[in-house]
Scaffold this motif. Structure first.
Motif, mmCIF file in Angstrom:
data_model
loop_
_atom_site.group_PDB
_atom_site.id
_atom_site.type_symbol
_atom_site.label_atom_id
_atom_site.label_comp_id
_atom_site.label_asym_id
_atom_site.label_seq_id
_atom_site.Cartn_x
_atom_site.Cartn_y
_atom_site.Cartn_z
ATOM 1 N N UNK A 108 14.764 35.071 86.540
ATOM 2 C CA UNK A 108 15.440 35.385 87.800
ATOM 3 C C UNK A 108 14.578 36.303 88.667
ATOM 4 N N UNK A 109 13.998 37.332 88.048
ATOM 5 C CA UNK A 109 13.208 38.304 88.808
ATOM 6 C C UNK A 109 11.950 37.677 89.390
ATOM 7 N N UNK A 110 11.304 36.786 88.615
ATOM 8 C CA UNK A 110 10.040 36.203 89.058
ATOM 9 C C UNK A 110 10.195 35.369 90.320
ATOM 10 N N UNK A 111 11.389 34.821 90.544
ATOM 11 C CA UNK A 111 11.589 34.009 91.747
ATOM 12 C C UNK A 111 12.929 34.379 92.376
ATOM 13 N N UNK A 112 13.093 35.690 92.639
ATOM 14 C CA UNK A 112 14.371 36.229 93.102
ATOM 15 C C UNK A 112 14.826 35.591 94.413
ATOM 16 N N UNK A 113 13.902 35.420 95.350
ATOM 17 C CA UNK A 113 14.274 34.861 96.662
ATOM 18 C C UNK A 113 14.835 33.455 96.517
ATOM 19 N N UNK A 114 14.178 32.637 95.697
ATOM 20 C CA UNK A 114 14.660 31.276 95.466
ATOM 21 C C UNK A 114 15.990 31.296 94.732
ATOM 22 N N UNK A 115 16.122 32.224 93.781
ATOM 23 C CA UNK A 115 17.368 32.327 93.022
ATOM 24 C C UNK A 115 18.539 32.641 93.944
ATOM 25 N N UNK A 116 18.361 33.614 94.820
ATOM 26 C CA UNK A 116 19.431 33.996 95.749
ATOM 27 C C UNK A 116 19.777 32.849 96.681
ATOM 28 N N UNK A 117 18.739 32.150 97.145
ATOM 29 C CA UNK A 117 18.956 31.068 98.100
ATOM 30 C C UNK A 117 19.684 29.878 97.482
ATOM 31 N N UNK A 118 19.299 29.536 96.248
ATOM 32 C CA UNK A 118 19.801 28.303 95.643
ATOM 33 C C UNK A 118 20.830 28.524 94.534
ATOM 34 N N UNK A 119 21.157 29.774 94.196
ATOM 35 C CA UNK A 119 22.052 30.040 93.063
ATOM 36 C C UNK A 119 23.378 29.285 93.139
#
Length: 294
Positions: A187-198
């Motif tokens: 999650x931390x390594x790609x936080x921006x993508x995680x927030x966007x696509x979660x």
């Protein structure tokens, strides 16, 4: 600890300890059981290796997941069942011996099927300049990282059964801790993508999880397997080895794509709750069947 050190040292170490724990719970008899009871094993493997990747493909297409996320979901579908399935199967009165056999056999077969499914997914979902195919040398690396610790664990159990028995619980606790850290890393390594696509990935992961449990339970029942065997297969293919999927996605030597790890990270959180709900439901259904027979 630098990111490269986390990927090159911590991830293989964590995966190795988790797979060692799996080996400590296995014996050669778990593989031999396939010959004695081939039908439930073949049905379980058919659901895992054929139906689930097909269902996952249509789910990824239906939710219109971004390419790397779609490949990550397919990577999860190709991953074998996790050892947690044995515990959930036991609590739901499933055939735990069948679970152990399926985990053992599928962990070996997955070494061949995972690269095949991932390569097909990369070719379909990603453009040529994005694709990072798993070369033969990388397949050998996966084989060593996954099956090496399993073989060591099985050897320890065969030579020192009492020690292996004592170590199973602490290794499971350590494995659970490593799983939590690996999910956090993904999650931390790609936080921006995680927030966007979660939300979207979460919905797709939940859909895939429910389909996995349904296929794993309903198909065996339709093919006249017992309730206990159907519960075992449902748990086995509903609880995937998300740790393996995340490790392969993050590893610089393999896929090296943090976005691909996000579906497995989210799925690994969801599956514990859905598996508990599934276990409660099949226990209620089993109770009603017993009451009707009485």
């Amino acid at each position: 600890m630098t990111a490269s050190l986390l990927n090159t040292v911590f991830l293989p170490l964590a995966l190795g300890i988790i797979m060692l724990g799996l080996g400590l719970s296995l014996t050669l008899a778990d593989f031999a059981r396939v010959v004695k009871f081939p039908k439930p094993v073949l049905i379980g493997l058919g659901c895992q290796l054929l139906l689930l990747p097909l269902a996952c493909f249509f789910i990824a297409k239906g939710f219109q997941l971004e390419a790397a996320l779609a490949v990550g979901l397919m990577l999860l579908a190709a991953s074998p069942g996790g050892t947690t399935a044995n515990l959930y199967s036991h609590l739901a009165h499933g055939d735990v011996a069948l679970n152990i056999t399926l985990t053992a056999v599928n962990s070996v077969i997955a070494i061949l099927t995972m690269p095949l499914i991932v390569n097909l997914s990369l070719a379909h979902f990603m453009s040529g300049d994005q694709a990072i195919p798993l070369q033969f040398a990388k397949v050998v690396q996966v084989f060593a990282v996954v099956l090496g610790p399993v073989a060591i664990g099985m050897w320890i159990r065969s030579r020192f059964p009492a020690f292996a028995e004592r170590m199973q619980k602490p290794v499971k606790i350590i494995s659970a801790l490593f799983l939590a850290i690996i999910i956090l890393m993904a999650v931390v390594k790609d936080w921006a993508t995680f927030v966007e696509y979660a939300p979207l990935v979460g919905a797709a992961a939940l859909c895939f999880n429910l389909v996995s449990l349904a296929v794993g339970y309903c198909v065996p029942r339709l093919l006249n397997l017992s309730q206990r065997q159907a519960v075992a297969i449902g748990m086995e293919i509903g609880i995937h080895n998300g740790t393996l999927a995340i490790a392969l996605a993050l590893s610089p030597m393999l896929l090296n794509n943090p976005t691909m790890a996000i579906p497995a990270a989210i799925y690994s959180l969801i599956m514990f709750f859905t598996a508990a709900g599934f276990g409660w439901w099949v226990n209620r259904a089993h109770g009603r069947e017993l009451a009707a027979e009485a």
